[in-house]
Design an enzyme around this catalytic site. Structure first.
Site, PDB file in Angstrom:
ATOM      1  N   LYS A   1       0.936  -1.068  15.128  1.00 47.02           N
ATOM      2  CA  LYS A   1       2.454  -1.007  15.678  1.00 47.02           C
ATOM      3  C   LYS A   1       2.857  -2.386  16.285  1.00 47.02           C
ATOM      4  O   LYS A   1       4.032  -2.565  16.277  1.00 47.02           O
ATOM      5  CB  LYS A   1       2.826   0.047  16.412  1.00 47.02           C
ATOM      6  CG  LYS A   1       2.775   1.472  15.710  1.00 47.02           C
ATOM      7  CD  LYS A   1       4.077   1.648  14.841  1.00 47.02           C
ATOM      8  CE  LYS A   1       3.545   2.610  13.715  1.00 47.02           C
ATOM      9  NZ  LYS A   1       3.956   2.403  12.539  1.00 47.02           N
TER      10      LYS A   1
ATOM     11  N   TYR B   1      -9.604   4.572   7.809  1.00 40.75           N
ATOM     12  CA  TYR B   1      -9.601   4.818   9.305  1.00 40.75           C
ATOM     13  C   TYR B   1     -10.999   6.029   9.386  1.00 40.75           C
ATOM     14  O   TYR B   1     -10.983   6.982   8.831  1.00 40.75           O
ATOM     15  CB  TYR B   1      -8.387   5.400   9.853  1.00 40.75           C
ATOM     16  CG  TYR B   1      -7.303   4.398   9.902  1.00 40.75           C
ATOM     17  CD1 TYR B   1      -6.565   4.281   8.677  1.00 40.75           C
ATOM     18  CD2 TYR B   1      -6.988   3.666  11.239  1.00 40.75           C
ATOM     19  CE1 TYR B   1      -5.643   3.021   9.090  1.00 40.75           C
ATOM     20  CE2 TYR B   1      -6.087   3.047  11.528  1.00 40.75           C
ATOM     21  CZ  TYR B   1      -5.438   2.739  10.236  1.00 40.75           C
ATOM     22  OH  TYR B   1      -4.259   1.529  10.206  1.00 40.75           O
TER      23      TYR B   1
ATOM     24  N   PRO C   1      -4.312  -0.664  18.801  1.00 39.32           N
ATOM     25  CA  PRO C   1      -4.201  -1.135  17.599  1.00 39.32           C
ATOM     26  C   PRO C   1      -4.165  -0.128  16.649  1.00 39.32           C
ATOM     27  O   PRO C   1      -3.862  -0.389  15.532  1.00 39.32           O
ATOM     28  CB  PRO C   1      -4.985  -2.266  17.727  1.00 39.32           C
ATOM     29  CG  PRO C   1      -6.161  -1.925  18.416  1.00 39.32           C
ATOM     30  CD  PRO C   1      -5.280  -1.291  19.566  1.00 39.32           C
TER      31      PRO C   1
ATOM     32  N   TYR D   1       3.632   6.351  10.552  1.00 37.36           N
ATOM     33  CA  TYR D   1       2.676   5.206  10.288  1.00 37.36           C
ATOM     34  C   TYR D   1       3.738   4.128   9.481  1.00 37.36           C
ATOM     35  O   TYR D   1       3.331   2.927   9.485  1.00 37.36           O
ATOM     36  CB  TYR D   1       1.475   5.674   9.423  1.00 37.36           C
ATOM     37  CG  TYR D   1       0.555   4.677   9.083  1.00 37.36           C
ATOM     38  CD1 TYR D   1      -0.552   4.612  10.036  1.00 37.36           C
ATOM     39  CD2 TYR D   1       0.516   3.796   7.639  1.00 37.36           C
ATOM     40  CE1 TYR D   1      -1.540   3.274  10.045  1.00 37.36           C
ATOM     41  CE2 TYR D   1      -0.417   2.907   7.645  1.00 37.36           C
ATOM     42  CZ  TYR D   1      -1.417   2.829   8.584  1.00 37.36           C
ATOM     43  OH  TYR D   1      -2.414   1.830   8.248  1.00 37.36           O
TER      44      TYR D   1
ATOM     45  N   HIS E   1       0.847  -1.170   0.071  1.00 39.95           N
ATOM     46  CA  HIS E   1       0.154   0.065   0.064  1.00 39.95           C
ATOM     47  C   HIS E   1       0.925   1.346  -0.151  1.00 39.95           C
ATOM     48  O   HIS E   1       1.651   1.176   0.843  1.00 39.95           O
ATOM     49  CB  HIS E   1      -0.822   0.152   1.342  1.00 39.95           C
ATOM     50  CG  HIS E   1      -2.071  -0.970   1.214  1.00 39.95           C
ATOM     51  ND1 HIS E   1      -3.000  -0.831   2.057  1.00 39.95           N
ATOM     52  CD2 HIS E   1      -2.122  -2.104   0.283  1.00 39.95           C
ATOM     53  CE1 HIS E   1      -3.912  -1.768   1.631  1.00 39.95           C
ATOM     54  NE2 HIS E   1      -3.436  -2.626   0.619  1.00 39.95           N
TER      55      HIS E   1
HETATM   56  C1  PHB Z   1      -5.461  -5.028  10.376  1.00 45.19           C
HETATM   57  O1  PHB Z   1      -5.404  -5.489   9.242  1.00 45.19           O
HETATM   58  O2  PHB Z   1      -5.814  -6.124  11.292  1.00 45.19           O
HETATM   59  C2  PHB Z   1      -5.280  -3.721  10.886  1.00 45.19           C
HETATM   60  C3  PHB Z   1      -5.064  -2.835  10.041  1.00 45.19           C
HETATM   61  C4  PHB Z   1      -4.501  -1.362  10.569  1.00 45.19           C
HETATM   62  C5  PHB Z   1      -4.554  -1.245  11.944  1.00 45.19           C
HETATM   63  C6  PHB Z   1      -4.983  -2.261  12.739  1.00 45.19           C
HETATM   64  C7  PHB Z   1      -5.359  -3.495  12.400  1.00 45.19           C
HETATM   65  O3  PHB Z   1      -4.247  -0.011  12.483  1.00 45.19           O
END
Ligand code: PHB
Ligand code: APR
Length: 392
Positions: free
Chosen positions: A296, A200, A292, A385, A72
């Site tokens: 990280k 998000y 989460p 990130y 990505h």
């Molecule tokens: C996930 O794909 O499980 C995932 C992706 C991004 C995050 C947390 C979990 O910030």
């Protein structure tokens, strides 16, 4: 039984350490209390920083990652029913890769097997002793028989509920802890992702995240009340809430499908300092837990293991303990950077249940607009990130 490095826990941290040590000619034994299938099937976050994928490739674990990892170059923030893209690669030159954590664990187990590595699954009554002396031991009951493994060193890679952290005497270490008034309900859905890049979303009802696992499987999350039982969330309620929180006015639609898995996880920040004592070294979730939101957890665990494997290599090749002695200090800067970024992302994107007058919600919206409008603010998000590293 004797080994050089005894490793408690066969999560990504313990297995990767065993693999890297083997490549340096250092022997290890991994002791895991769960079954192999349990460890392989545990669903966890699956977003790898470029530093993590670089390391996995360098140590020979890049083949399936290259075939199945989804690279990505950006990430999407959604609020006020509009979508804003943070161009990660344009801002940092780096990418992130979606690759389920189970796949990382499967690849590591396959590599340990191919090299005849010793991994004991289903170990009962695992205990650790003597870490302050010269001959630490791991004891366990394996296939009904008591086993004692004498080690030069012990790596505590036994996650947030492990036993190794307690080997550091109270008074010698400090545990920093912060609880959040949020939890995540995570689902795995058998439906093609409705997005190419992670979304998000900040919404009055709370946070939502649309992630992915493969062209056929989506991973989605909802902020929920930590005290709410999963029974309160029948599948259709989950989809309805995802539709509400992820909804836009630009014609985007969220495809629904059967849920393969669902679970609720509380959110915490925890750091144990120092991450070592005598001949014991903690790594990964055994030493620290991040919420989460910044994805990280696995990346910081891998970063610990890289430092630890190099420190062991330096000891066994040159008899030099400096890097082992400096292990904790070398890791903690990055750990706290990840904590701060995860805290920042979490507080920017979650609805605080105590924010009855919506002051925080207004501040959050302002911050989201700033992060998506200002190139400087967007770069701050992006460089954290993709994984912020310093040379010091
Ligand atoms: C996930 O794909 O499980 C995932 C992706 C991004 C995050 C947390 C979990 O910030
Ligand atoms: N004896 C042996 N094994 C144990 C014990 C014990 N007493 N206690 C726990 N374990 C095992 C767990 O069963 C688990 O398999 O230790 C392992 C720890 O693995 P993880 O929890 O996956 O932790 P870690 O390897 O540090 O990986 C960090 O995991 O929490 C996620 O998202 C986080 O990605 C991060 C990653």
């Amino acid at each position: 039984m004797r080994t050089q490095v005894g490793i408690v826990g066969a999560g990504p941290a313990g297995l990767l350490l065993s693999h890297l040590l083997h490549q340096q000619g250092i022997a290890s034994v991994v002791v895991e209390r769960r079954s192999e299938s349990y460890v392989q099937q545990r669903v966890r976050a699956g977003l790898l920083e470029q530093g993590t994928t670089d390391l996995l490739r360098q140590c020979g674990l890049g083949e399936r990652l290259a075939a199945e990892g989804l690279v990505h170059e950006g990430v999407l923030l959604r609020f006020d029913r509009c979508t804003h893209r943070i161009p990660l690669t344009e801002l940092t030159g780096k990418t992130v890769t979606v690759y389920g954590q189970q796949k990382v664990v499967e690849d590591l187990i396959a590599a340990r097997r191919a090299a005849d590595g010793t991994v004991f699954f289903d170990a009962d009554e695992v205990s650790v002793a003597g870490v302050a002396g010269d001959r630490p031991v791991i004891r366990a009951v394996i296939e009904g028989r008591p086993v004692e493994i004498e080690c030069d060193f012990i790596a505590g890679c036994d996650g947030s509920h492990g036993i190794c952290r307690d080997q550091i005497p109270a008074g010698v270490h400090t545990q920093f802890e912060h609880d959040y008034p949020f939890a995540w309900l995570g689902v795995l859905a058998k439906v093609a992702p409705s997005t190419d890049e992670l979304i998000y979303a900040f919404h009055g009802n709370g946070f939502a995240l649309h992630s992915l696992r493969s062209p056929e499987v989506s991973r989605l999350y909802l902020q929920v009340d930590p005290s709410e039982p999963i029974e309160n969330w029948p599948d259709q309620r989950i989809w309805d809430e995802l539709q509400t929180r992820l909804g836009t006015d630009d014609g985007w639609t969220l495809a629904e499908g059967p849920l393969l898995e669902k679970g609720i996880t509380a959110m915490r920040s925890v750091v144990t300092e120092p991450m070592q004592h005598g001949r014991l070294f903690l790594a990964g979730d055994a030493a620290h837990i991040v919420p989460p939101t910044g994805a990280k957890g696995l990346n910081v665990a891998v970063a610990d293991i890289k430092v630890l494997a190099e420190a062991f290599a330096s000891w066994y090749a040159h008899g030099n303990r400096d890097r082992l002695d400096g292990y904790s200090q070398a890791c903690l800067r990055r750990v706290w950077r990840a904590q701060d970024f995860s805290y920042w992302m979490t507080t920017m994107l979650h609805r605080d249940p105590d924010d009855t007058d919506e002051v925080l919600a207004r501040l959050q919206l302002s911050r989201l607009r700033y992060v998506t409008e200002s190139p400087a603010a967007a770069r701050t998000l992006a460089e954290n990130y993709v994984g912020y590293t310093t040379s010091t």
